[in-house]
Scaffold this active site. Sequence first.
Site, PDB file in Angstrom:
ATOM      1  N   TYR A   1       0.839  -1.203   0.000  1.00  0.00           N
ATOM      2  CA  TYR A   1       0.000   0.000   0.000  1.00  0.00           C
ATOM      3  C   TYR A   1       0.871   1.249   0.000  1.00  0.00           C
ATOM      4  O   TYR A   1       0.634   2.189  -0.768  1.00  0.00           O
ATOM      5  CB  TYR A   1      -0.912  -0.012   1.218  1.00  0.00           C
ATOM      6  CG  TYR A   1      -1.716   1.258   1.397  1.00  0.00           C
ATOM      7  CD1 TYR A   1      -2.859   1.483   0.627  1.00  0.00           C
ATOM      8  CD2 TYR A   1      -1.329   2.221   2.327  1.00  0.00           C
ATOM      9  CE1 TYR A   1      -3.593   2.648   0.783  1.00  0.00           C
ATOM     10  CE2 TYR A   1      -2.057   3.388   2.488  1.00  0.00           C
ATOM     11  CZ  TYR A   1      -3.188   3.594   1.715  1.00  0.00           C
ATOM     12  OH  TYR A   1      -3.909   4.751   1.870  1.00  0.00           O
TER      13      TYR A   1
ATOM     14  N   LYS B   1       1.037   4.257  -2.954  1.00  0.00           N
ATOM     15  CA  LYS B   1       0.784   5.678  -2.718  1.00  0.00           C
ATOM     16  C   LYS B   1       2.014   6.522  -3.059  1.00  0.00           C
ATOM     17  O   LYS B   1       1.883   7.667  -3.502  1.00  0.00           O
ATOM     18  CB  LYS B   1       0.355   5.900  -1.273  1.00  0.00           C
ATOM     19  CG  LYS B   1      -1.031   5.341  -0.955  1.00  0.00           C
ATOM     20  CD  LYS B   1      -2.113   6.021  -1.790  1.00  0.00           C
ATOM     21  CE  LYS B   1      -3.503   5.541  -1.437  1.00  0.00           C
ATOM     22  NZ  LYS B   1      -4.578   6.238  -2.184  1.00  0.00           N
TER      23      LYS B   1
END
Length: 346
Positions: free
Chosen positions: A220, A224
Amino acid sequence: MDFLSKHTTCLSNLELNLAPGWQTVSAYFLLAAGSLFVASRALTFVRVLLSLFVLPGKSLRSFGPKGSWAVVTGASDGLGKEFSLQLARAGFNIVLVSRTASKLTTLSDEITSKYASVQTKTLAMDFARNEDSDYEKLKALVDELDVAILVNNVGKSHDIPTPFALTSQEEMTDIITINCMGTLRATQLIVPGMMQRKRGLILTMGSFGGLLPTPLLATYSGSKAFLQQWSTALGSELEEHGITVELVQAYLITSAMSKIRRASATIPDPRSFVKSVLSKIGRNGGSPSYAYSSSPYWSHGLMAYFLTCIAGTMGKFVTSKNRGMHESIRKRALRKAEREKAKKST
């Protein structure tokens, strides 16, 4: 002058073999450099405070006239739902894109009941599938519309913090496909129309996970960080076409993804957070070091400034603290799962 004398003595003690006159010049130089550094940091902090608390952002109407459209991905819950409601309140028609058709219908009905003049269109698509047919439907839908605003909100995180070695291939693939490919493909469909009209706003939801290496959320965090770099590059490309591109750097928000229900000074609810985003377009907030990015919510902005301008994002100490926090979250989540499993077995 006592301060200068001490620095001159210090230079002498370093055995640099400088003549006394040059020692004085060097001391003046060090004093001036240090003063400039402190002054620049102070001015940057003043800019941050003005951006967060005083200066307004661009008017949303500068991106499109009445009757123009906003496209919101991941629209049915949390931030996506709130972006849809607040943009509708501002007078934009809304294209709602998310996975669950029933939730989209419910939100569409809510918008039209509150704002009678606002039109809505819905498209149910699962970004994890990455189906060409879904994007063809989205293209057919938006090609006939004056899309002024795109909110790239669709996203996925790990179910619980998990070491990378234990992350399932399915979860890893879903995170990259939804967060990265979904955002890129949706944007690429809408950008040509904005370029033709020479106006538009593209908001992409980022995360502190993209600023800080985040152990136990490695995939994750990486997704990002990718969006951070991509959005910055895109902002530079599209600026000359009159299009504003902004990546919104956010800390925790009460939502299904964060699994946090109670708001606090550092964890706002979606309504407060979205209001800050839409009122501060074009302002960096707490992210003066990042072009085409913003941390508009006041507490997030102050944290972002501290982490990026003072503590440094890549320091081993900061990463270690981040790891400790997520290890604690993982332990609590596993204990909760064990309790729920025990209840079901009794």
